[in-house]
Design an enzyme around this catalytic site. Sequence first.
Site, short mmCIF file in Angstrom:
data_model
loop_
_atom_site.label_atom_id
_atom_site.label_comp_id
_atom_site.label_asym_id
_atom_site.label_seq_id
_atom_site.Cartn_x
_atom_site.Cartn_y
_atom_site.Cartn_z
N GLU A 1 -10.20 5.63 2.26
CA GLU A 1 -10.60 4.81 3.40
C GLU A 1 -10.58 5.67 4.66
O GLU A 1 -9.69 6.51 4.82
CB GLU A 1 -9.62 3.64 3.54
N GLU B 1 0.84 -1.20 0.00
CA GLU B 1 0.00 0.00 0.00
C GLU B 1 0.87 1.25 0.00
O GLU B 1 1.91 1.29 0.67
CB GLU B 1 -0.92 0.00 1.23
#
Length: 413
Positions: free
Chosen positions: A328, A217
């Site tokens: 997110e 990520e």
Amino acid sequence: MAPRSKCCSSLFVKFVVSFLIVASTFSSTLSLQLNQTLQPQQELQKLRRIRAYLKKINKPAVKTIKSPDGDFINCVQIHLQPAFDHPELKGQKPLDPPERTKNSDPVDEVTHNLQQWTESGESCPEGTIPIRRTTEEDILRADKIRRFGRKPRRFVRRDSDGSGHEHAVAFVNGQQFYGAKASMNVWTPQVTDPNEFSLSQIWVISGSFGNDLNTIEAGWQANPALYGDQYPRFFTYWTTDAYQATGCYNLLCSGFVQTNSKIAIGAAISPRSTFSGRQYDLSITVWKDPKHGHWWLELGSGLLVGYWPAFLFSHLRTHANMIQFGGEIVNTRSSGFHTATQMGSGHFADEGFRKAAYFRNLQAVDWDNNLIPLSNLQLLADHPSCYNIKQGRNNVWGNYFYYGGPGRNVHCP
């Protein structure tokens, strides 16, 4: 035998009651004194553990630079960075940069400051890398020292299952992927609870969403618990067991090998986009080097940051089966209702350019190291009344989408 007199019985009862009162008082006093003695000892032990941990991750600095945002950036010799604490890397040196992905944009010189710590014009010497110094205050904000720098275990799924994570993302799956690329604009979302965060990132994923999940990520995040403020910061993360015991943010464990002397992972990004004003993008590419199999991270056009060694992973040793882009947040519902933590700019996707956050020029990397446009892009917004997503395509931005939102509102209780 003569019966005991009422007077004697009364005195005996009074004596017993007095004895019990004194004993109880003595016991309480002793317990308080013991607690007062034990508490400083426990605090001292905790402080010792914190300082031992800091000594482990804050490597000796050749030079230290103070950033305008209050961070201290340590210039650490490249072969002493945390990655080389790993048994499989001990005694080694970073690899030379690989060939870039084919049909990439021409390499451009970085002509503006990407991070605040470079604004004074200072830089790390050749042969060193910049690492944000971790402080006692940083670790004290964590629930447990051993979990510092890691995502909480309860926040592991891509989809919403009541765990507290909410997403507005675009993704592709069902194929073999060898990397991903996108540009995203950088904002300063408000995070309303210290245990929440807001991020925008690329995920390179393999395995299932069970205990064998592998992810790489990279993106930007506002994470007060980790950094102590709300600045958007460039970050990386990896795990090979669904965030349980492996992986961490940035360089807070042995794993990611940094090769770049200009970028401090975890440092604040500057400048940042403003509502109805100028937009500032962060372009990120993650791709698998066909020669050695490691996953490289690139910023902009040609600024290689470093790599995740292939041996860190199980499923990602070969390829990814999903790539994902988007936002997110964590919703703790600490006040009993949905959080007002913002995603992206804090505005819904429908508001469009200069108002909503976006990802543009979404691409994948194929087996031959080519950048290719995405097809069969799927959208997911866990709670569209809180944070939503809207897709588009044109000749300038290729595949793109707007996403985000304010969180709590009249339609998001």
